[in-house]
Enzyme design. Structure first.
Site, PDB file in Angstrom:
ATOM      1  N   HIS A 252      58.416  14.131  37.449  1.00  9.90           N
ATOM      2  CA  HIS A 252      59.115  15.417  37.467  1.00  9.90           C
ATOM      3  C   HIS A 252      60.516  15.208  38.022  1.00  9.90           C
ATOM      4  O   HIS A 252      60.725  14.396  38.930  1.00  9.90           O
ATOM      5  CB  HIS A 252      58.344  16.432  38.315  1.00  9.90           C
ATOM      6  CG  HIS A 252      58.817  17.845  38.154  1.00  9.90           C
ATOM      7  ND1 HIS A 252      59.901  18.345  38.833  1.00  9.90           N
ATOM      8  CD2 HIS A 252      58.348  18.861  37.376  1.00  9.90           C
ATOM      9  CE1 HIS A 252      60.081  19.614  38.492  1.00  9.90           C
ATOM     10  NE2 HIS A 252      59.158  19.949  37.611  1.00  9.90           N
ATOM     11  N   GLU A 307      53.001  20.294  33.276  1.00  3.11           N
ATOM     12  CA  GLU A 307      52.744  20.301  31.838  1.00  3.11           C
ATOM     13  C   GLU A 307      51.441  19.599  31.469  1.00  3.11           C
ATOM     14  O   GLU A 307      50.812  19.943  30.473  1.00  3.11           O
ATOM     15  CB  GLU A 307      53.911  19.658  31.078  1.00  3.11           C
ATOM     16  CG  GLU A 307      55.153  20.528  31.025  1.00  3.11           C
ATOM     17  CD  GLU A 307      56.164  20.013  30.032  1.00  3.11           C
ATOM     18  OE1 GLU A 307      56.048  18.827  29.630  1.00  3.11           O
ATOM     19  OE2 GLU A 307      57.068  20.778  29.645  1.00  3.11           O
TER      20      GLU A 307
END
Length: 359
Positions: A252, A307
């Site tokens: 991330h 996600e």
């Protein structure tokens, strides 16, 4: 000093949320997100973000009724939807309908009530356009279902199971707000010009459409589709790593530790995995992939991001991939409107400087 993409530049002061990447913490109104959303519905979490405290039973009942009352779209909006070209993407169609959501009753509302109205209307717009694009009849909203269950009802035409509703609601609650991301910033810039709330949401939706921000986790779905079963996890991932491929759903830009949203979605998947083989596969895949990444790339701290489990949950409730970004928007509109309200209360128009580098 110039910072490309405004990286690291503080543009606003906010009491809505904070993202601590080094600590792996996401806070809503100063509280850790896991504490805010624990056993809370969409309506309860939205109330907390809008008003800064947990709703009493009476306050929750009022908000719930307000959301339900705004589920029916005006006739003119339904007509606009029918006139859109059949190849109009969902995000383009939604943006058009939000832009046109300017009827007399809406304009008379205070901005807080406009936020409720748009939050209630967005899932209906999404379901209307999705079913229209797929050649299916529009399914009217139901007043006996909560916000999340009603959305699934309008998409599928079937009342969702408790597990399906709970899984999606966890995702929606966790993605309502995430600091000054691109779409939230776009919305705040628009409202800072003293434009209206619909215009601010249109700006945010246009930003969300971009694949660098609101892109569907299709890569994660493709990975899980390829794996299919637990015994294939290691050989498939090892092959991808050997070929230098990126493993989607890991790493991330902000978080240097585990994404707190991924942790909570993992916990929800673990609770529900016996009810759905996709959730079980995702939990097993994360464990093996994380170990393989740590072995191959020591020190990189590549953990799952939101996600990864979002894709697993979307697949488990059989959500079509074209609905991923609109569904993300259905959650994030709470954060967008909260920021618009905050910006309006202490407004200064955004006017950064540019540095000329031409001849």
């Amino acid at each position: 000093m110039f910072q490309k993409g405004l990286k690291g530049v503080v543009a606003v002061q906010t009491a809505i949320a904070s993202v601590e990447g080094d600590k792996g913490e996401l806070r809503y109104r100063g509280m850790l997100v896991n504490e805010v959303i624990h056993q809370k519905s969409f309506e309860q979490t939205a109330y907390f973000l809008w008003y800064g405290h947990h709703a009493s039973n009476e306050e929750l009942a009022i908000l719930t009724e307000q959301l339900k009352s705004q589920r029916h779209l005006p006739d003119y909006l339904m007509a606009i939807a029918r006139l859109l070209p059949k190849d109009t993407s969902l995000m383009d169609g939604i943006r058009t309908l939000v832009s046109a959501y300017q009827h007399a009753q809406f304009k008379e509302l205070e901005i807080q009530q406009q936020a409720v109205a748009l939050t209630a209307a967005l899932p209906v717009m999404t379901a209307l356009l999705y079913r229209q694009n797929t050649g299916q009849e529009f399914i009217a909203p139901r007043s006996d279902l909560g916000h999340t269950a009603n959305y699934l009802w309008m998409i599928k035409g079937q009342v969702p199971t408790h597990a399906q509703t709970e899984a999606l609601e966890t995702y929606l609650n966790l993605t309502m707000e995430h600091g000054l991301n691109a779409s939230t910033f776009a919305g705040r810039v628009t409202i800072s010009t003293e434009s209206d709330l619909s215009a601010a949401i249109v700006s945010a939706l246009g930003t969300m459409k971009g694949p660098l921000h609101g892109g569907a986790p299709s890569g994660v779905l493709e990975l899980l589709d390829e794996i299919q079963s637990p015994e294939k996890i290691k050989p498939i991932v090892e092959q991808k790593l050997a070929q230098g491929e990126k493993i989607m759903g890991f790493g991330h830009r902000v978080y240097r530790t585990e994404d707190p949203r991924a942790i909570l979605l993992r916990e929800k998947c673990q609770q529900l995995q016996q009810e759905d083989p996709w959730l079980n596969l995702a939990v097993m895949a994360e464990t093996e992939i994380t170990q393989l990444l740590n072995d191959r790339k020591p020190g990189r701290a590549l953990y799952t991001n939101v996600e990864f489990y979002a894709a697993a949950i979307m697949r488990s409730i059989q959500m079509p991939s074209e609905l991923f970004t609109p569904t993300f928007s259905i959650a994030r509109i709470v954060g967008w409107t909260a920021h618009a309200i905050e910006q309006q209360r202490d407004n200064v128009i955004f006017r950064p400087q540019s540095e000329y580098i031409g001849n």
